[in-house]
Write an enzyme that holds these catalytic residues in place. Structure first.
Site, PDB file in Angstrom:
ATOM      1  N   HIS A 127       0.488  -1.112   0.309  1.00 20.91           N
ATOM      2  CA  HIS A 127      -0.019  -0.116   0.334  1.00 20.91           C
ATOM      3  C   HIS A 127       0.844   1.353   0.113  1.00 20.91           C
ATOM      4  O   HIS A 127       2.117   0.854   0.120  1.00 20.91           O
ATOM      5  CB  HIS A 127      -0.298   0.338   1.253  1.00 20.91           C
ATOM      6  CG  HIS A 127      -2.312   1.035   1.281  1.00 20.91           C
ATOM      7  ND1 HIS A 127      -1.622   2.140   1.679  1.00 20.91           N
ATOM      8  CD2 HIS A 127      -3.132   1.086   1.619  1.00 20.91           C
ATOM      9  CE1 HIS A 127      -2.785   3.085   2.036  1.00 20.91           C
ATOM     10  NE2 HIS A 127      -3.952   2.010   1.284  1.00 20.91           N
ATOM     11  N   ASP A 204       2.761  -4.901   7.714  1.00 17.14           N
ATOM     12  CA  ASP A 204       1.197  -3.880   7.847  1.00 17.14           C
ATOM     13  C   ASP A 204       0.438  -4.512   8.201  1.00 17.14           C
ATOM     14  O   ASP A 204      -0.178  -5.563   6.968  1.00 17.14           O
ATOM     15  CB  ASP A 204       1.306  -3.543   6.334  1.00 17.14           C
ATOM     16  CG  ASP A 204       0.644  -2.333   6.107  1.00 17.14           C
ATOM     17  OD1 ASP A 204      -0.796  -2.694   6.456  1.00 17.14           O
ATOM     18  OD2 ASP A 204       0.074  -1.791   5.015  1.00 17.14           O
ATOM     19  N   GLN A 207      -5.047  -4.697   6.854  1.00 13.94           N
ATOM     20  CA  GLN A 207      -5.727  -6.112   6.481  1.00 13.94           C
ATOM     21  C   GLN A 207      -6.100  -7.687   7.368  1.00 13.94           C
ATOM     22  O   GLN A 207      -6.735  -8.158   6.587  1.00 13.94           O
ATOM     23  CB  GLN A 207      -5.187  -6.294   4.344  1.00 13.94           C
ATOM     24  CG  GLN A 207      -6.088  -5.249   4.417  1.00 13.94           C
ATOM     25  CD  GLN A 207      -7.308  -4.853   4.253  1.00 13.94           C
ATOM     26  OE1 GLN A 207      -8.217  -5.035   4.532  1.00 13.94           O
ATOM     27  NE2 GLN A 207      -7.195  -3.419   3.797  1.00 13.94           N
ATOM     28  N   LYS A 230     -11.056  -1.151  10.278  1.00  9.62           N
ATOM     29  CA  LYS A 230     -11.134  -1.905  10.233  1.00  9.62           C
ATOM     30  C   LYS A 230     -11.509  -3.362  10.621  1.00  9.62           C
ATOM     31  O   LYS A 230     -11.382  -3.943   9.950  1.00  9.62           O
ATOM     32  CB  LYS A 230      -9.636  -2.012   9.175  1.00  9.62           C
ATOM     33  CG  LYS A 230      -9.891  -1.278   7.730  1.00  9.62           C
ATOM     34  CD  LYS A 230      -7.723  -1.566   6.837  1.00  9.62           C
ATOM     35  CE  LYS A 230      -7.377  -0.396   5.678  1.00  9.62           C
ATOM     36  NZ  LYS A 230      -8.411  -0.342   4.506  1.00  9.62           N
ATOM     37  N   CYS A 370      -5.156   2.764  -3.851  1.00 13.57           N
ATOM     38  CA  CYS A 370      -3.118   3.451  -3.233  1.00 13.57           C
ATOM     39  C   CYS A 370      -1.918   2.263  -3.284  1.00 13.57           C
ATOM     40  O   CYS A 370      -1.926   2.068  -2.124  1.00 13.57           O
ATOM     41  CB  CYS A 370      -3.583   3.186  -1.436  1.00 13.57           C
ATOM     42  SG  CYS A 370      -4.805   4.567  -1.102  1.00 13.57           S
TER      43      CYS A 370
HETATM   44  N1  C6P Z   1      -6.768   0.341   2.880  1.00 15.74           N
HETATM   45  C1  C6P Z   1      -8.141   0.038   1.299  1.00 15.74           C
HETATM   46  O1  C6P Z   1      -9.668   0.659   0.511  1.00 15.74           O
HETATM   47  P1  C6P Z   1      -5.024   3.689   7.098  1.00 15.74           P
HETATM   48  O2  C6P Z   1      -5.674   4.335   5.950  1.00 15.74           O
HETATM   49  O3  C6P Z   1      -3.625   4.434   7.789  1.00 15.74           O
HETATM   50  O4  C6P Z   1      -6.052   3.387   8.288  1.00 15.74           O
HETATM   51  O5  C6P Z   1      -4.232   2.075   6.161  1.00 15.74           O
HETATM   52  C2  C6P Z   1      -3.846   2.468   5.337  1.00 15.74           C
HETATM   53  C3  C6P Z   1      -3.601   1.443   4.519  1.00 15.74           C
HETATM   54  C4  C6P Z   1      -2.247   0.417   4.606  1.00 15.74           C
HETATM   55  N2  C6P Z   1      -1.697  -1.124   4.626  1.00 15.74           N
HETATM   56  C5  C6P Z   1      -3.119  -1.489   4.023  1.00 15.74           C
HETATM   57  C6  C6P Z   1      -2.481  -2.746   3.355  1.00 15.74           C
HETATM   58  C7  C6P Z   1      -3.889  -1.495   3.619  1.00 15.74           C
HETATM   59  O6  C6P Z   1      -5.647  -1.946   3.296  1.00 15.74           O
HETATM   60  C8  C6P Z   1      -4.229   0.259   3.774  1.00 15.74           C
HETATM   61  C9  C6P Z   1      -5.831   0.985   4.524  1.00 15.74           C
HETATM   62  C10 C6P Z   1      -7.734   0.864   2.365  1.00 15.74           C
HETATM   63  O7  C6P Z   1      -7.654  -1.065   0.558  1.00 15.74           O
HETATM   64  C11 C6P Z   1      -7.739   2.736   2.119  1.00 15.74           C
HETATM   65  S1  C6P Z   1      -6.585   2.679   0.297  1.00 15.74           S
END
Ligand code: C6P
Length: 412
Positions: A127, A204, A207, A230, A370
């Protein structure tokens, strides 16, 4: 509920008020859970209770409300520590989410420890939040960024990884479950390989945290990040976990109230972790409500959630094969994957498809999610993504398949 028995998922679903809506004259089908999950009443109630009864700043007051808020805030830290298998709650730092957790480590650990020529190893499936913070710190320090390639099946190329994991690698940061492919990376194995060359590891967990049991000490990583929104919690709150010895060695990355021991006009001394990394008034209600979300997920059972999510995903992947001209990205059917399916369809651009789906009450996400470098790797501008959570049903997946058939007819 015994360890192996499943909750009554229909009853569980009824605890999520947002799911009971009609959108464009159809019952809402919410398949955008990888972007953010819906929230159950048990979590919403805690938010309301906090502001109605306990609202006060933490660690500062000696009055009843402040004591209550502090206790609940620090209690949430303990819950998150237990939830991911941390050795102690001092290893949990509240952040705005995964993105801020990665930026914290890049700016604190990275600026202190990286030198010109050191390598930060990432992967092609990251991401943007696990790419851009390292790009920034690489510019600041002269460190070099390298990336493990992704195979056509959406897996990390482990042969290439062997070549890339040299002693110059100071940190290997990678995604646990890809938000664009659904790939589950073999985190324990990868962390052991990195450790063998003396590199630290950052996982990370955006997910993975809400979907599968996670034990950071068993995995053997050094840092882990999660996003509350999430996993049934609110937006704007998440957590960084790091090994205590590492966090202790890291300088603050933001300054302000509550993170200091003593302040003079030109210099200050800092509190130990976690306070050192939580400058200013934190997201108190967010942390407390995230603690409630963790309680809620644990009441359903981590294994049960993962089993149910996996069953829904398998079912969706099987049924998606019936849709003409549709290609799913990521690991082939039969392999375990995260609770999502991202796909392209010959008849329609993802944005048109997602707009069509919306007009039928179906919430998908269309775009690059992203992960622009990954889209380039697979030579697609974007994909449509259906992502599931435990409150979704097979009937909803059946309805999605019908909508995709209709889309094929509509776009011809
Ligand atoms: N992905 C998606 O629709 P934040 O925004 O900090 O809560 O998470 C960022 C992030 C980091 N790593 C992974 C693997 C992610 O999936 C995400 C967030 C969302 O896939 C928003 S782009």
């Amino acid at each position: 509920m015994t360890a192996s028995s499943q909750p009554d998922w229909t009853q569980v679903r009824s605890q999520f008020p947002a799911l009971a809506q009609v959108i464009h004259d159809r019952p809402l089908i919410y398949f955008d859970n990888a972007a953010t999950s819906q929230k159950p009443n048990a979590v919403l109630d805690v938010l309301q209770h906090y502001y109605q009864c306990d609202n006060a700043n933490v660690h500062r007051g000696l009055h009843e409300l402040s004591n209550r808020a502090t206790e609940a805030y620090e209690g949430a830290r303990k819950k998150i520590a237990r939830y991911i298998g941390a050795a102690s709650e001092e290893e949990i730092i509240f952040t705005r989410g995964t993105t801020e957790a990665i930026n914290l480590v890049a700016q604190s650990w990275g600026r202190k420890n990286l030198r010109a020529g050191d390598v930060v190893l990432l992967t092609e499936m990251e991401h943007h939040s696990n790419l851009v913070p390292w790009q920034i710190v690489a510019e600041q320090t002269g460190a070099i960024l390298k990336h493990v390639p992704v195979t056509d099946d959406g897996l990390l190329d482990l042969d290439q990884l062997e070549q890339l994991l040299t002693e110059e690698v100071k940190l290997f940061s990678f995604v646990h479950v890809s938000n664009s492919l659904g790939t589950i990376n073999p985190a324990k194995e990868l962390c052991a390989k990195a450790k063998a060359v003396g590199a630290l590891t950052f996982l990370d967990g955006a997910q993975s945290a809400g979907h599968m049991p996670v034990d950071v000490r068993d995995i053997g990583c050094d840092f882990y990040a999660l996003s509350g929104h999430k996993m049934c919690g609110p937006t704007g709150i998440g957590a960084l976990w790091g090994k205590k010895s590492l966090l202790d060695s890291m300088p603050p990355w933001q300054g302000g109230g509550e993170m200091i021991l003593k302040v003079e006009l030109t210099r200050s001394t800092y509190k130990p972790v976690p306070a050192r990394f939580e400058a200013g008034t934190p997201d108190i209600s967010g942390a407390i409500v995230l603690g409630a979300a963790v309680d809620y997920l644990e009441s359903l059972g981590r294994d049960q959630i993962w089993a149910h999510d996996s069953e829904l995903t398998r079912y969706a992947l099987d049924r998606l094969t019936e849709v003409k001209g549709l290609r799913v990205l990521g690991p082939p059917r039969g392999q375990q994957r995260g609770a999502l399916a991202a796909f392209v369809m010959d008849s329609a651009h993802p944005h048109d498809l997602v707009t069509f789906a919306n007009s039928h009450g179906l919430a998908l996400r269309g775009g690059h999610h992203c992960t622009q470098p990954l889209m380039r790797r697979f030579r697609v501008p974007s994909t449509s993504r259906a992502s599931f959570y435990f409150y979704n049903t097979k009937q909803e997946i059946d309805a999605m398949i019908e909508i995709l058939h209709e889309a094929n007819k509509f776009f011809g």
